[in-house]
Write a protein that holds these residues in place. Structure first.
Motif, PDB file in Angstrom:
ATOM      1  N   GLY A  28      -7.244  19.092  27.016  1.00 17.09           N
ATOM      2  CA  GLY A  28      -5.817  19.390  26.204  1.00 17.09           C
ATOM      3  C   GLY A  28      -4.497  18.465  26.130  1.00 17.09           C
ATOM      4  O   GLY A  28      -4.197  18.699  24.577  1.00 17.09           O
ATOM      5  N   LEU A  29      -4.169  17.549  26.505  1.00 16.79           N
ATOM      6  CA  LEU A  29      -3.949  16.596  25.935  1.00 16.79           C
ATOM      7  C   LEU A  29      -3.970  15.976  25.156  1.00 16.79           C
ATOM      8  O   LEU A  29      -3.659  15.591  23.940  1.00 16.79           O
ATOM      9  CB  LEU A  29      -2.805  15.362  27.055  1.00 16.79           C
ATOM     10  N   ALA A  30      -5.060  15.365  24.863  1.00 14.69           N
ATOM     11  CA  ALA A  30      -5.817  15.338  23.485  1.00 14.69           C
ATOM     12  C   ALA A  30      -5.589  15.269  22.687  1.00 14.69           C
ATOM     13  O   ALA A  30      -5.445  15.213  21.449  1.00 14.69           O
ATOM     14  CB  ALA A  30      -7.021  13.662  24.157  1.00 14.69           C
ATOM     15  N   SER A  31      -6.704  16.788  22.895  1.00 12.25           N
ATOM     16  CA  SER A  31      -6.263  18.149  21.649  1.00 12.25           C
ATOM     17  C   SER A  31      -5.236  17.733  21.215  1.00 12.25           C
ATOM     18  O   SER A  31      -5.433  18.908  20.026  1.00 12.25           O
ATOM     19  CB  SER A  31      -7.403  18.800  22.121  1.00 12.25           C
ATOM     20  N   GLY A  32      -4.092  18.138  21.525  1.00 14.33           N
ATOM     21  CA  GLY A  32      -2.845  19.310  21.204  1.00 14.33           C
ATOM     22  C   GLY A  32      -2.449  20.298  21.893  1.00 14.33           C
ATOM     23  O   GLY A  32      -1.667  20.935  22.159  1.00 14.33           O
ATOM     24  N   GLU A  33      -3.648  21.260  22.903  1.00 14.59           N
ATOM     25  CA  GLU A  33      -4.063  22.171  23.179  1.00 14.59           C
ATOM     26  C   GLU A  33      -2.130  21.996  23.992  1.00 14.59           C
ATOM     27  O   GLU A  33      -2.005  23.720  24.668  1.00 14.59           O
ATOM     28  CB  GLU A  33      -4.909  22.873  23.555  1.00 14.59           C
ATOM     29  N   SER A  35       0.735  21.647  25.509  1.00 16.22           N
ATOM     30  CA  SER A  35       2.285  21.612  24.651  1.00 16.22           C
ATOM     31  C   SER A  35       3.329  19.853  25.386  1.00 16.22           C
ATOM     32  O   SER A  35       2.495  20.151  26.231  1.00 16.22           O
ATOM     33  CB  SER A  35       3.119  23.024  24.146  1.00 16.22           C
ATOM     34  N   ASP A  36       4.373  19.806  24.303  1.00 11.57           N
ATOM     35  CA  ASP A  36       4.968  18.775  25.291  1.00 11.57           C
ATOM     36  C   ASP A  36       6.022  19.444  26.255  1.00 11.57           C
ATOM     37  O   ASP A  36       6.090  19.020  27.607  1.00 11.57           O
ATOM     38  CB  ASP A  36       6.005  18.676  24.146  1.00 11.57           C
ATOM     39  N   PRO A 159      -6.022   8.286  23.831  1.00 10.79           N
ATOM     40  CA  PRO A 159      -4.399   9.914  23.019  1.00 10.79           C
ATOM     41  C   PRO A 159      -3.609  10.494  24.416  1.00 10.79           C
ATOM     42  O   PRO A 159      -2.158  10.579  23.639  1.00 10.79           O
ATOM     43  CB  PRO A 159      -5.186  10.425  21.768  1.00 10.79           C
ATOM     44  N   ALA A 160      -4.625  10.778  25.195  1.00 12.57           N
ATOM     45  CA  ALA A 160      -3.806  11.469  26.323  1.00 12.57           C
ATOM     46  C   ALA A 160      -2.343  11.106  26.478  1.00 12.57           C
ATOM     47  O   ALA A 160      -1.548  11.326  27.048  1.00 12.57           O
ATOM     48  CB  ALA A 160      -5.139  12.398  27.012  1.00 12.57           C
ATOM     49  N   ARG A 163       0.627  10.684  25.323  1.00 14.36           N
ATOM     50  CA  ARG A 163       1.221  11.722  24.913  1.00 14.36           C
ATOM     51  C   ARG A 163       2.097  12.209  26.013  1.00 14.36           C
ATOM     52  O   ARG A 163       3.645  12.208  26.200  1.00 14.36           O
ATOM     53  CB  ARG A 163       0.878  12.995  24.404  1.00 14.36           C
TER      54      ARG A 163
END
Length: 438
Positions: A28-33, A35-36, A159-160, A163
């Motif tokens: 979910g971190l990598a995909s954007g699912e 949230s910050d 990418p995770a 973020r």
């Protein structure tokens, strides 16, 4: 599939999330699912409820697999090294070509400096024209042809981590052992190395100056790397003084080039010794040496014969730098307009160095970053620093300060003087390598 809320709720209750839940959160971190806000809550939750060895390994693996993982078909082992950061630590510039000269392939994905520790990419960027940003296919091409490359991570590598790293800084969770391990290894394991050696620093200039905390980090890194199928070991090394006798980007390139090209008598003792120790361990892990001692001897021969310097020159050319850099590096590197020498006001023995303070001085001179968008002056820093245990006479040079102007040089020299404590009797420095963890 576990929802991010469920993972956060488990952490809030003091429960370790199951590996499958951690994998889903990393995805979910990598995909954007995720949230910050959820990422920040996760970081804080992990600080209060550590993941344990199994959870840490699962999170690291998922963060690696959330982006590109390099693929290799090479006639020798893929090896790498990572340092937890310090002052004057230019080992990577010497070690990568030395390993390549011994038959290894080294796709070294490195970072930029932030805070008091320097970044390998900033040091390399002091070489005119040299590029450290490139896509994976170009990195693989250079490594295949040259034997090594030192570059930054692309946006498609872990990418995770990118973020999670950003929220750790603003949420005060940078020092979480689990998140440090996952951050370091998700990027390093994306290189697909067969073996990895970690240089975990302890002492006044280290990210983790406390030896017990550094030991725990080293152990966790080794366990997590091995759990993910990579031969991994760690050296606990001393950072009570800089690894080289210089700190600052172009100045550390000079120290590395002296180690690669000058006669053995002019090489920085600690820099070469650390290169041999880490390189020897890496060659042994990768099957290119029977043990670390034989590996260290092979690294020494690569330096003495000039083979490592030749590989470094080819790497610089492949990454866009000067074609004659190994022969004319003194002419190619930028220099500060002002150099001030700090001299001892009385005789004595160098008894203690506040190495973190030296790193802060370099940053304040313009050689490092407080924020990620700060610009760096590659010329500034400290060189010719006296070593712990050195006997000095009154008026003898303790260091040289390289600065943009006279006022900055004078202020920095005063601060360097305060960072060096003198003793009246003999001082024995700590051992450079304090422990090897396998």
């Amino acid at each position: 599939m576990s929802h991010p809320r469920d993972t956060l709720a488990a952490l809030r209750r003091g429960e370790r999330p199951k590996p499958a839940a951690l994998v889903a959160f990393a995805e979910g971190l990598a995909s954007g699912e995720v949230s910050d806000a959820q990422a920040g809550a996760f970081a804080m939750g992990v600080c209060h409820t550590p993941l344990g060895a199994q959870g840490r390994a699962a999170l690291t693996r998922a963060m690696r697999d959330g982006g590109d993982v390099l693929q290799w078909d090479l006639p020798g082992p893929v090896l790498d090294k990572h340092s937890t950061g310090g002052v004057g630590d230019c080992v990577s510039l010497v070690l990568a070509p030395a390993l390549a000269a011994c038959g290894a392939y080294v796709p070294m994905i490195s970072g930029r400096g932030l805070g008091h520790t320097g970044g390998t990419l900033d040091k390399l960027s002091a070489i005119p024209g040299l590029r450290v940003e490139m896509q994976a296919d170009e990195l693989q091409s250079i490594v295949s042809r040259v034997g090594c490359a030192i570059v930054g991570a692309t946006g498609d590598i872990a990418p995770a981590d990118r973020r999670l790293y950003a929220v750790r800084d603003v949420t005060g969770t940078v020092e979480s052992l689990d998140l440090i391990v996952a951050s370091i290894l998700s990027k390093k394991l994306a290189e697909a190395p067969e073996a990895l050696v970690l240089d975990v620093k302890t002492g006044s200039g280290a990210f983790m100056p406390d030896v017990e905390a550094a030991h725990a980090l080293a152990r966790a890194l080794v366990e997590t790397g091995q759990a993910n199928g990579v031969m991994t070991s760690a050296l606990l090394t001393d950072m009570s003084q800089p690894a080289a006798t210089s700190a600052g980007n172009a100045l550390e390139v000079i120290a590395a080039m002296e180690a690669l090209t000058e006669p053995a008598t002019r090489r920085s003792g600690r820099l070469v010794s650390l290169t041999k120790a880490l390189g020897g361990e890496a060659l042994a892990l990768g099957g290119l040496a029977a043990d670390a001692m034989e590996g260290a001897a092979k690294i020494a021969e690569a330096l003495t014969s000039g083979a490592a310097a030749e590989v470094f020159g080819r790497m610089v050319r492949a990454q866009g730098g000067p074609g004659d850099f190994p022969e004319r590096w003194r002419d190619r590197l930028p220099a500060a307009p002002v150099v001030a020498e700090l001299r001892a006001d009385q005789p004595g023995v160098v008894g203690r160095i506040d190495t973190r303070a030296l790193g802060e001085i370099v940053v304040d001179l313009g050689g490092g970053r407080r924020r990620e968008d700060d610009r760096i002056d590659p010329t500034v820093g400290i060189s010719h620093l006296a070593q712990l245990g050195a006997v000095v006479t009154e008026g003898q040079a303790l260091a040289r300060v390289h600065a943009a102007d006279g006022d900055a040089a004078a202020e920095a020299a005063e601060r360097v003087a305060r960072a060096i404590e003198m003793e009246s009797s003999a001082v024995t420095p700590p051992p450079l390598v304090q422990e090897t963890i396998r």
